[in-house]
Motif scaffolding. Structure first.
Motif, PDB file in Angstrom:
ATOM      1  N   TYR A  29       0.823  -1.222   0.000  1.00  0.00           N
ATOM      2  CA  TYR A  29       0.000   0.000   0.000  1.00  0.00           C
ATOM      3  C   TYR A  29       0.857   1.272   0.000  1.00  0.00           C
ATOM      4  O   TYR A  29       0.365   2.347  -0.321  1.00  0.00           O
ATOM      5  N   ARG A  30       2.130   1.143   0.337  1.00  0.00           N
ATOM      6  CA  ARG A  30       3.046   2.298   0.272  1.00  0.00           C
ATOM      7  C   ARG A  30       3.614   2.467  -1.136  1.00  0.00           C
ATOM      8  O   ARG A  30       4.449   3.332  -1.375  1.00  0.00           O
ATOM      9  N   GLY A  31       3.156   1.609  -2.063  1.00  0.00           N
ATOM     10  CA  GLY A  31       3.635   1.709  -3.434  1.00  0.00           C
ATOM     11  C   GLY A  31       4.899   0.904  -3.692  1.00  0.00           C
ATOM     12  O   GLY A  31       5.509   1.018  -4.760  1.00  0.00           O
ATOM     13  N   ARG A  32       5.288   0.073  -2.724  1.00  0.00           N
ATOM     14  CA  ARG A  32       6.482  -0.749  -2.894  1.00  0.00           C
ATOM     15  C   ARG A  32       6.134  -1.992  -3.725  1.00  0.00           C
ATOM     16  O   ARG A  32       5.028  -2.538  -3.612  1.00  0.00           O
ATOM     17  N   LYS A  33       7.083  -2.436  -4.537  1.00  0.00           N
ATOM     18  CA  LYS A  33       6.909  -3.670  -5.304  1.00  0.00           C
ATOM     19  C   LYS A  33       7.334  -4.824  -4.381  1.00  0.00           C
ATOM     20  O   LYS A  33       8.495  -4.905  -3.984  1.00  0.00           O
ATOM     21  N   VAL A  34       6.354  -5.665  -4.026  1.00  0.00           N
ATOM     22  CA  VAL A  34       6.560  -6.650  -2.954  1.00  0.00           C
ATOM     23  C   VAL A  34       6.400  -8.079  -3.461  1.00  0.00           C
ATOM     24  O   VAL A  34       5.468  -8.387  -4.204  1.00  0.00           O
ATOM     25  N   LEU A  35       7.306  -8.958  -2.997  1.00  0.00           N
ATOM     26  CA  LEU A  35       7.203 -10.385  -3.295  1.00  0.00           C
ATOM     27  C   LEU A  35       7.301 -11.169  -1.992  1.00  0.00           C
ATOM     28  O   LEU A  35       8.196 -10.931  -1.178  1.00  0.00           O
ATOM     29  N   VAL A  36       6.364 -12.103  -1.800  1.00  0.00           N
ATOM     30  CA  VAL A  36       6.413 -13.015  -0.655  1.00  0.00           C
ATOM     31  C   VAL A  36       6.807 -14.391  -1.174  1.00  0.00           C
ATOM     32  O   VAL A  36       6.199 -14.890  -2.125  1.00  0.00           O
ATOM     33  N   LEU A  37       7.813 -15.001  -0.549  1.00  0.00           N
ATOM     34  CA  LEU A  37       8.265 -16.335  -0.949  1.00  0.00           C
ATOM     35  C   LEU A  37       8.073 -17.313   0.207  1.00  0.00           C
ATOM     36  O   LEU A  37       8.329 -16.971   1.367  1.00  0.00           O
ATOM     37  N   ASP A  38       7.631 -18.522  -0.097  1.00  0.00           N
ATOM     38  CA  ASP A  38       7.438 -19.539   0.948  1.00  0.00           C
ATOM     39  C   ASP A  38       7.620 -20.925   0.345  1.00  0.00           C
ATOM     40  O   ASP A  38       7.204 -21.166  -0.786  1.00  0.00           O
ATOM     41  N   HIS A  39       8.225 -21.826   1.114  1.00  0.00           N
ATOM     42  CA  HIS A  39       8.485 -23.188   0.614  1.00  0.00           C
ATOM     43  C   HIS A  39       7.242 -24.078   0.692  1.00  0.00           C
ATOM     44  O   HIS A  39       7.177 -25.123   0.066  1.00  0.00           O
ATOM     45  N   ALA A  40       6.239 -23.679   1.491  1.00  0.00           N
ATOM     46  CA  ALA A  40       5.032 -24.509   1.650  1.00  0.00           C
ATOM     47  C   ALA A  40       4.159 -24.442   0.394  1.00  0.00           C
ATOM     48  O   ALA A  40       4.355 -23.590  -0.477  1.00  0.00           O
ATOM     49  N   ASN A  41       3.160 -25.336   0.341  1.00  0.00           N
ATOM     50  CA  ASN A  41       2.304 -25.348  -0.863  1.00  0.00           C
ATOM     51  C   ASN A  41       1.137 -24.363  -0.760  1.00  0.00           C
ATOM     52  O   ASN A  41       0.530 -23.992  -1.750  1.00  0.00           O
ATOM     53  N   LYS A  42       0.823 -23.926   0.472  1.00  0.00           N
ATOM     54  CA  LYS A  42      -0.281 -22.975   0.660  1.00  0.00           C
ATOM     55  C   LYS A  42       0.110 -21.941   1.710  1.00  0.00           C
ATOM     56  O   LYS A  42       0.813 -22.270   2.672  1.00  0.00           O
ATOM     57  N   ILE A 130       2.604 -13.195  -4.293  1.00  0.00           N
ATOM     58  CA  ILE A 130       2.920 -14.311  -3.396  1.00  0.00           C
ATOM     59  C   ILE A 130       3.311 -15.521  -4.240  1.00  0.00           C
ATOM     60  O   ILE A 130       2.568 -15.911  -5.141  1.00  0.00           O
ATOM     61  N   ARG A 131       4.474 -16.075  -3.956  1.00  0.00           N
ATOM     62  CA  ARG A 131       4.899 -17.294  -4.674  1.00  0.00           C
ATOM     63  C   ARG A 131       5.136 -18.404  -3.659  1.00  0.00           C
ATOM     64  O   ARG A 131       6.015 -18.306  -2.808  1.00  0.00           O
ATOM     65  N   MET A 132       4.359 -19.470  -3.769  1.00  0.00           N
ATOM     66  CA  MET A 132       4.507 -20.623  -2.877  1.00  0.00           C
ATOM     67  C   MET A 132       5.407 -21.665  -3.547  1.00  0.00           C
ATOM     68  O   MET A 132       5.794 -21.519  -4.705  1.00  0.00           O
ATOM     69  N   GLU A 133       5.689 -22.729  -2.784  1.00  0.00           N
ATOM     70  CA  GLU A 133       6.519 -23.844  -3.272  1.00  0.00           C
ATOM     71  C   GLU A 133       7.839 -23.346  -3.871  1.00  0.00           C
ATOM     72  O   GLU A 133       8.271 -23.799  -4.922  1.00  0.00           O
ATOM     73  N   THR A 134       8.417 -22.375  -3.150  1.00  0.00           N
ATOM     74  CA  THR A 134       9.689 -21.806  -3.605  1.00  0.00           C
ATOM     75  C   THR A 134      10.732 -21.997  -2.509  1.00  0.00           C
ATOM     76  O   THR A 134      10.616 -21.431  -1.424  1.00  0.00           O
ATOM     77  N   GLU A 135      11.713 -22.803  -2.798  1.00  0.00           N
ATOM     78  CA  GLU A 135      12.763 -23.087  -1.815  1.00  0.00           C
ATOM     79  C   GLU A 135      13.893 -22.076  -1.985  1.00  0.00           C
ATOM     80  O   GLU A 135      14.364 -21.835  -3.102  1.00  0.00           O
ATOM     81  N   ILE A 136      14.298 -21.457  -0.887  1.00  0.00           N
ATOM     82  CA  ILE A 136      15.398 -20.480  -0.945  1.00  0.00           C
ATOM     83  C   ILE A 136      16.698 -21.218  -0.680  1.00  0.00           C
ATOM     84  O   ILE A 136      16.866 -21.860   0.357  1.00  0.00           O
ATOM     85  N   ARG A 137      17.599 -21.136  -1.650  1.00  0.00           N
ATOM     86  CA  ARG A 137      18.838 -21.918  -1.563  1.00  0.00           C
ATOM     87  C   ARG A 137      20.032 -21.084  -1.120  1.00  0.00           C
ATOM     88  O   ARG A 137      21.049 -21.631  -0.706  1.00  0.00           O
ATOM     89  N   GLY A 138      19.906 -19.778  -1.227  1.00  0.00           N
ATOM     90  CA  GLY A 138      21.027 -18.933  -0.799  1.00  0.00           C
ATOM     91  C   GLY A 138      20.640 -17.470  -0.794  1.00  0.00           C
ATOM     92  O   GLY A 138      19.788 -17.034  -1.577  1.00  0.00           O
TER      93      GLY A 138
END
Length: 397
Positions: A29-42, A130-138
């Motif tokens: 809502y502040r106008g920032r380009k935001v991405l949420v990452l999570d390894h879970a499926n939901k 929001i992107r699910m099923e995304t594993e962060i490797r580094g």
């Protein structure tokens, strides 16, 4: 060039739970380009299971006194700036019906799904992705920001928010990843342990109480200078219910619990009066009037309280009263992270700004929610910390 730019965000949030989603909508809502990452499926799995599927989403009486931390003043700023009434206003704006169960404890009238939907809708309206099923490797530092290598490609951001929770309920996908990130950037992580968790008992007591599985009664339990007056539930593994979950956050292995089975009553005075007025009466009869029948019977059998009260000396009555008002038990342990509602300890908050949740000497790295060393009492307080810390970071990231 295009590929890098499309994968570049102002803010990346690791963790699509309560704190992460709240932070994402606030930053969006502040106008920032935001991405949420999570390894879970939901997203929001713990939100869905909380409060027996009805989500105790806040507590109207929540104050900083309802939180445990090695740095008790840290939570004050965020909690003052985003209160339970702020979140209630958001919930009502989305038309979510709610009920107040115990004093101040607000639950969904229908389902936890309603709270998750509020957060997902807010993220959608604010433009947060929001992107699910995304594993962060580094994770590495790059161009005054961060580069994240993941199972679906590389992403870059100016601000990174760590909102991936603690170790409680690993079946929901909980891991210690947030602590690993903190350590990677030189932050101190305080020892963690399971909080708001049922107790297990020594084999002999467990066997004696096993037939009472499912019996609940109001008690006052004390340990290490803290007391809670709430219901206790006997289970086939040990002791649970709100009273036990609350005190578990203050208990350490080897500590005794003192349980008052008749809170607000003096068993000694009551029994002495009963002996005088009805000398033929028994302890069993007295217990039946004050405790669930099965519990009264088991307690009586356990202690071999027999015969009419007229045969009891004052010292006998004192012993009975002690067992009722000060029942001392030493749990063998707790059920651990498997069933714990929260994780105590975590990222040391002395290293964070209480206003923004950013690392003190690294203004574009934030830690929020359960991953930090702030843990609420049972009853909606932990969700309130998720909302408040999420808004604090989202307003700055």
């Amino acid at each position: 060039m295009t590929a890098i730019s499309s994968n570049h965000y102002d803010v990346i949030i690791i963790g699509a739970g309560a704190a992460g989603l709240m932070c994402a909508a606030t930053a969006g809502y502040r106008g920032r380009k935001v991405l949420v990452l999570d390894h879970a499926n939901k997203p929001g799995k713990k939100i869905l299971m909380s409060g027996g599927g009805r989500c105790n989403f806040t507590n109207l009486n929540s104050t900083p006194a309802n939180f445990l931390s090695d740095n008790p003043h840290f939570c004050i700023s965020a909690l003052k700036r985003y209160t339970p009434h702020h979140f209630l206003e958001l919930v009502e704006r989305h038309g979510v019906e709610h009920v107040e169960k115990a004093a101040g404890q607000l639950f969904c009238a229908d389902s936890s799904k309603d709270i998750l939907q509020v957060l997902l809708t807010e993220c959608d309206w604010s433009g947060a992705e929001i992107r699910m099923e995304t594993e962060i490797r580094g994770i590495s530092e790059a161009n005054n920001g961060y580069r994240l290598t993941t199972s679906v490609g590389t992403f870059a951001c100016e601000s990174l928010v760590v909102a991936c929770g603690g170790l409680s309920i690993p079946t929901m996908g909980a891991t210690g990843f947030g602590y690993d990130i903190a350590r990677q950037f030189g932050l101190k992580v305080l020892p963690t342990r399971a909080g708001l968790v049922p107790f297990t008992l020594q084999p002999a007591l467990k066997e004696q109480l096993a037939p009472l599985s499912g019996v609940s009664c109001p008690v006052e339990v004390s340990c290490n200078g803290m007391s809670f007056r709430e219901p206790m539930l006997v289970t086939h593994r040990g002791l649970s219910g709100p009273a036990m979950l609350q005190i578990s956050s203050f208990w350490q292995p080897g500590d005794e619990l003192s349980i008052d089975l008749l809170p607000g009553e003096s068993a000694s005075e009551n029994l002495q009066t009963l002996r005088k007025d009805a000398p033929q009466s028994t302890v069993a009869k007295y217990l039946n009037q004050h405790l669930p029948k099965r519990f009264a019977q088991a307690l009586n059998d356990l202690n071999h309280w027999q015969g009419p009260l007229q045969g009891y000396k004052n010292t006998d009555i004192d012993q009975v009263a002690d067992a009722l008002n000060r029942w001392h038990i030493k749990p063998s342990g707790t059920e651990g992270y498997r069933t714990a509602e929260v994780t105590l300890g975590g990222v040391d908050t002395h290293q964070l700004s209480s206003k923004t949740m950013a690392v003190n000497d690294r203004s574009n790295l934030y830690f929020i929610g359960e991953v930090v060393d702030v843990t609420g009492h049972l009853g909606g307080h932990n969700f309130q910390w998720a909302w408040a810390s999420g808004v604090a970071a989202g307003s700055d990231a």
